[in-house]
Design a protein around this motif. Structure first.
Motif, PDB file in Angstrom:
ATOM      1  N   GLU A 179     -10.361  10.447  14.989  1.00  0.00           N
ATOM      2  CA  GLU A 179     -11.483  10.158  14.105  1.00  0.00           C
ATOM      3  C   GLU A 179     -12.050  11.464  13.548  1.00  0.00           C
ATOM      4  O   GLU A 179     -12.530  12.317  14.304  1.00  0.00           O
ATOM      5  CB  GLU A 179     -12.574   9.412  14.872  1.00  0.00           C
ATOM      6  CG  GLU A 179     -12.209   7.984  15.251  1.00  0.00           C
ATOM      7  CD  GLU A 179     -12.442   7.025  14.105  1.00  0.00           C
ATOM      8  OE1 GLU A 179     -12.723   7.490  12.977  1.00  0.00           O
ATOM      9  OE2 GLU A 179     -12.335   5.810  14.336  1.00  0.00           O
ATOM     10  N   PRO A 180     -12.027  11.641  12.228  1.00  0.00           N
ATOM     11  CA  PRO A 180     -12.546  12.892  11.656  1.00  0.00           C
ATOM     12  C   PRO A 180     -14.016  13.125  11.954  1.00  0.00           C
ATOM     13  O   PRO A 180     -14.444  14.283  12.096  1.00  0.00           O
ATOM     14  CB  PRO A 180     -12.316  12.707  10.149  1.00  0.00           C
ATOM     15  CG  PRO A 180     -11.240  11.672  10.040  1.00  0.00           C
ATOM     16  CD  PRO A 180     -11.446  10.757  11.199  1.00  0.00           C
ATOM     17  N   PHE A 181     -14.818  12.058  12.047  1.00  0.00           N
ATOM     18  CA  PHE A 181     -16.250  12.253  12.246  1.00  0.00           C
ATOM     19  C   PHE A 181     -16.525  13.024  13.534  1.00  0.00           C
ATOM     20  O   PHE A 181     -17.453  13.854  13.581  1.00  0.00           O
ATOM     21  CB  PHE A 181     -16.991  10.911  12.264  1.00  0.00           C
ATOM     22  CG  PHE A 181     -17.004  10.200  13.604  1.00  0.00           C
ATOM     23  CD1 PHE A 181     -17.953  10.524  14.574  1.00  0.00           C
ATOM     24  CD2 PHE A 181     -16.054   9.234  13.897  1.00  0.00           C
ATOM     25  CE1 PHE A 181     -17.962   9.883  15.802  1.00  0.00           C
ATOM     26  CE2 PHE A 181     -16.059   8.587  15.122  1.00  0.00           C
ATOM     27  CZ  PHE A 181     -17.009   8.912  16.078  1.00  0.00           C
ATOM     28  N   PHE A 182     -15.724  12.775  14.583  1.00  0.00           N
ATOM     29  CA  PHE A 182     -16.006  13.415  15.866  1.00  0.00           C
ATOM     30  C   PHE A 182     -15.668  14.897  15.807  1.00  0.00           C
ATOM     31  O   PHE A 182     -16.445  15.742  16.279  1.00  0.00           O
ATOM     32  CB  PHE A 182     -15.235  12.727  16.986  1.00  0.00           C
ATOM     33  CG  PHE A 182     -15.594  13.253  18.340  1.00  0.00           C
ATOM     34  CD1 PHE A 182     -16.767  12.857  18.963  1.00  0.00           C
ATOM     35  CD2 PHE A 182     -14.783  14.174  18.991  1.00  0.00           C
ATOM     36  CE1 PHE A 182     -17.130  13.360  20.213  1.00  0.00           C
ATOM     37  CE2 PHE A 182     -15.128  14.680  20.225  1.00  0.00           C
ATOM     38  CZ  PHE A 182     -16.297  14.272  20.841  1.00  0.00           C
ATOM     39  N   ARG A 183     -14.527  15.218  15.240  1.00  0.00           N
ATOM     40  CA  ARG A 183     -14.155  16.639  15.119  1.00  0.00           C
ATOM     41  C   ARG A 183     -15.201  17.385  14.289  1.00  0.00           C
ATOM     42  O   ARG A 183     -15.638  18.480  14.660  1.00  0.00           O
ATOM     43  CB  ARG A 183     -12.778  16.746  14.475  1.00  0.00           C
ATOM     44  CG  ARG A 183     -12.259  18.173  14.391  1.00  0.00           C
ATOM     45  CD  ARG A 183     -10.886  18.199  13.737  1.00  0.00           C
ATOM     46  NE  ARG A 183     -10.384  19.557  13.714  1.00  0.00           N
ATOM     47  CZ  ARG A 183     -10.756  20.492  12.844  1.00  0.00           C
ATOM     48  NH1 ARG A 183     -11.659  20.180  11.922  1.00  0.00           N
ATOM     49  NH2 ARG A 183     -10.260  21.701  12.892  1.00  0.00           N
ATOM     50  N   ASN A 184     -15.603  16.803  13.159  1.00  0.00           N
ATOM     51  CA  ASN A 184     -16.604  17.452  12.322  1.00  0.00           C
ATOM     52  C   ASN A 184     -17.946  17.546  13.038  1.00  0.00           C
ATOM     53  O   ASN A 184     -18.666  18.544  12.920  1.00  0.00           O
ATOM     54  CB  ASN A 184     -16.768  16.687  11.008  1.00  0.00           C
ATOM     55  CG  ASN A 184     -15.522  16.750  10.143  1.00  0.00           C
ATOM     56  OD1 ASN A 184     -14.733  17.682  10.267  1.00  0.00           O
ATOM     57  ND2 ASN A 184     -15.337  15.769   9.281  1.00  0.00           N
ATOM     58  N   GLY A 185     -18.290  16.490  13.780  1.00  0.00           N
ATOM     59  CA  GLY A 185     -19.553  16.508  14.501  1.00  0.00           C
ATOM     60  C   GLY A 185     -19.621  17.621  15.525  1.00  0.00           C
ATOM     61  O   GLY A 185     -20.682  18.239  15.723  1.00  0.00           O
ATOM     62  N   ILE A 186     -18.491  17.897  16.193  1.00  0.00           N
ATOM     63  CA  ILE A 186     -18.466  19.008  17.151  1.00  0.00           C
ATOM     64  C   ILE A 186     -18.654  20.346  16.426  1.00  0.00           C
ATOM     65  O   ILE A 186     -19.334  21.251  16.921  1.00  0.00           O
ATOM     66  CB  ILE A 186     -17.155  19.006  17.958  1.00  0.00           C
ATOM     67  CG1 ILE A 186     -17.063  17.753  18.831  1.00  0.00           C
ATOM     68  CG2 ILE A 186     -17.065  20.260  18.825  1.00  0.00           C
ATOM     69  CD1 ILE A 186     -18.137  17.652  19.898  1.00  0.00           C
ATOM     70  N   LEU A 187     -18.066  20.473  15.247  1.00  0.00           N
ATOM     71  CA  LEU A 187     -18.267  21.693  14.463  1.00  0.00           C
ATOM     72  C   LEU A 187     -19.742  21.884  14.140  1.00  0.00           C
ATOM     73  O   LEU A 187     -20.269  23.009  14.212  1.00  0.00           O
ATOM     74  CB  LEU A 187     -17.446  21.624  13.171  1.00  0.00           C
ATOM     75  CG  LEU A 187     -15.923  21.655  13.323  1.00  0.00           C
ATOM     76  CD1 LEU A 187     -15.246  21.454  11.974  1.00  0.00           C
ATOM     77  CD2 LEU A 187     -15.458  22.965  13.960  1.00  0.00           C
ATOM     78  N   TYR A 188     -20.408  20.801  13.780  1.00  0.00           N
ATOM     79  CA  TYR A 188     -21.835  20.907  13.461  1.00  0.00           C
ATOM     80  C   TYR A 188     -22.656  21.210  14.718  1.00  0.00           C
ATOM     81  O   TYR A 188     -23.685  21.887  14.631  1.00  0.00           O
ATOM     82  CB  TYR A 188     -22.324  19.627  12.782  1.00  0.00           C
ATOM     83  CG  TYR A 188     -21.596  19.354  11.481  1.00  0.00           C
ATOM     84  CD1 TYR A 188     -21.334  20.380  10.580  1.00  0.00           C
ATOM     85  CD2 TYR A 188     -21.148  18.076  11.158  1.00  0.00           C
ATOM     86  CE1 TYR A 188     -20.651  20.151   9.396  1.00  0.00           C
ATOM     87  CE2 TYR A 188     -20.466  17.827   9.979  1.00  0.00           C
ATOM     88  CZ  TYR A 188     -20.209  18.866   9.096  1.00  0.00           C
ATOM     89  OH  TYR A 188     -19.537  18.630   7.934  1.00  0.00           O
ATOM     90  N   GLU A 189     -22.201  20.741  15.871  1.00  0.00           N
ATOM     91  CA  GLU A 189     -22.864  21.119  17.116  1.00  0.00           C
ATOM     92  C   GLU A 189     -22.758  22.629  17.341  1.00  0.00           C
ATOM     93  O   GLU A 189     -23.719  23.283  17.775  1.00  0.00           O
ATOM     94  CB  GLU A 189     -22.248  20.379  18.304  1.00  0.00           C
ATOM     95  CG  GLU A 189     -22.639  18.913  18.407  1.00  0.00           C
ATOM     96  CD  GLU A 189     -22.124  18.275  19.688  1.00  0.00           C
ATOM     97  OE1 GLU A 189     -21.454  18.965  20.481  1.00  0.00           O
ATOM     98  OE2 GLU A 189     -22.405  17.084  19.903  1.00  0.00           O
TER      99      GLU A 189
END
Length: 404
Positions: free
Chosen positions: A364-374
């Protein structure tokens, strides 16, 4: 003046939700025996099974809160259901579809509905006599139209309806539907804790599908669709994958979430590289979903904190390499606009990069991107990551401004 709760509205809402949930129970328990049939909501009846020739099985689904009610011969539920069936030419016909009354109420001893109860010895003649008597003698204004319509029918129509009618009384109320679904889904082979989450996922998917059915935005659903969806969700619980249980929020929910996160550090960082508003909102939602989804996984022991930390460190390493490559390409006298463009390119590259997933079959792209934003949401420049070539000094300035 104090507002008085609208209990009738609440009961009606629960009734509609129960109808939708009971349709899922019906699909899981009876669908495998109906491979060539389809289900629809609020088309021919509350719930209906049909084939290419038309409806084959019609269900009236009744739900009561508190007192469970009863299905006596003068019952409003009984006569309202009968009127629904008599009003339709297809269900009224002697050779019409099977009729079922599914209700949380109970059949009193000696009643017509008891004589037609599923699991009991059927006494159709007695049921017909009792309904005829009640139709003639009852005095309720609420049931009068249904009783009058019943008495207008020829005896073969009345007898035919009784012969096709079965009653499932004492059905489970809406707050016990989850338990019934767990029993119906034993075959997925999940632990008790994971099964609860799995049922919640399947139920949420079914509710969305039910909306499409009610709005006539899709054709009737067939049993293999439900089994297929259940299989896909179950696969999310193996060691190479994870279930996605946090869906994208609605438009109204999105506005509230964006407003709540407007001053987060990663949002300010995205502003420094001029990310457009629409993409900024998507980034905030990715961050929010990631936090919510991680909470669900950890609470259900689907992933541990060490695995998550290793994943963050792997993404941080990738970011460091990409960051160094960006700085090498920047000229020493780069303008502010060139620096913003370089940061935007780095953000796009990191956001769109394939690979480096938490689990091999969870992509899921949202999770990978969300970790980047974290990683970009930390106040300490020594620990945080960013996109703008001068994000560290800008972050220190932001921290000073916040402490004043």
């Amino acid at each position: 003046m104090a507002l008085v709760p609208n209990h009738d509205a609440a009961r009606s809402a629960l009734g509609y939700l129960h109808q939708v949930d009971w349709a899922l129970v019906e699909m899981l328990e009876n669908g495998p025996d109906r491979p060539d049939q389809m289900m629809m909501l609020e088309q021919f009846d509350d719930v209906s099974w049909q084939d290419d020739a038309g409806p084959t099985d019609l269900l009236q689904v009744k739900h009561h809160v508190g007192k469970r009610g009863n299905l006596g011969d003068k019952s409003v539920d009984v006569w309202k259901s009968i009127k629904v069936w008599l009003d339709d030419g297809g269900s009224r016909a002697v050779d019409g579809p099977t009729l079922r009354l599914v209700t949380t109420a109970s059949c009193p001893p000696g009643s017509a509905m008891e004589a037609l109860r599923i699991g009991s010895v059927r006494e159709e003649r007695r049921a017909l006599e009792l309904l005829d008597r009640s139709a003639a003698e009852a005095e309720s204004e609420e049931t009068e139209p249904a009783r009058a319509l019943w008495l207008e029918q020829p005896k073969d129509i009345r007898a035919g309806l009784v012969s096709r009618l079965s009653v499932l009384d004492g059905s489970i109320p809406i707050d016990q539907i989850g338990s019934r679904l767990r029993r119906s889904l034993w075959w997925v082979g999940l632990s008790e804790a994971n099964l609860d989450l799995f049922v919640d996922q399947l139920r949420a998917w079914w509710h969305g599908l039910a909306v499409d059915l009610l709005l006539k935005r899709r054709p009737p659903v067939v049993a293999h669709e439900v089994r297929s969806r259940a299989g896909v969700l179950r696969d999310g619980y193996n060691l190479s994958s994870l279930p996605t249980s946090v869906a994208r929020p609605s438009k109204d929910e999105t506005a509230a979430i964006v407003d709540q996160h407007a001053n987060h550090i990663f949002v300010r960082q995205l502003g420094w590289i001029n990310v457009p508003t629409n993409l900024l909102e998507r980034a905030i939602i990715d961050f929010w979903r990631t936090v919510e989804q991680t909470t669900v996984w950890v609470a259900n022991h689907l992933v541990d904190l060490m695995e998550l930390q290793e994943y963050r460190e792997n993404l941080a390493d990738q970011w460091d390499h990409s960051w160094d490559a960006m700085l090498r390409k920047l000229p020493p006298d780069a303008t502010d606009a060139e620096k913003e463009d370089a940061g935007y390119d780095l953000w796009s590259q990191m956001r769109d990069r394939a690979g480096t997933y938490l689990r091999s079959n969870f992509q899921e792209p949202f999770f990978r991107n969300g970790i980047l934003y974290e990683l970009a949401n930390l106040e300490d420049p020594a620990e945080s990551h960013g996109w703008h070539p001068e994000f560290d000094s800008m972050l220190r300035q932001l921290t000073l401004e916040r402490t004043k």
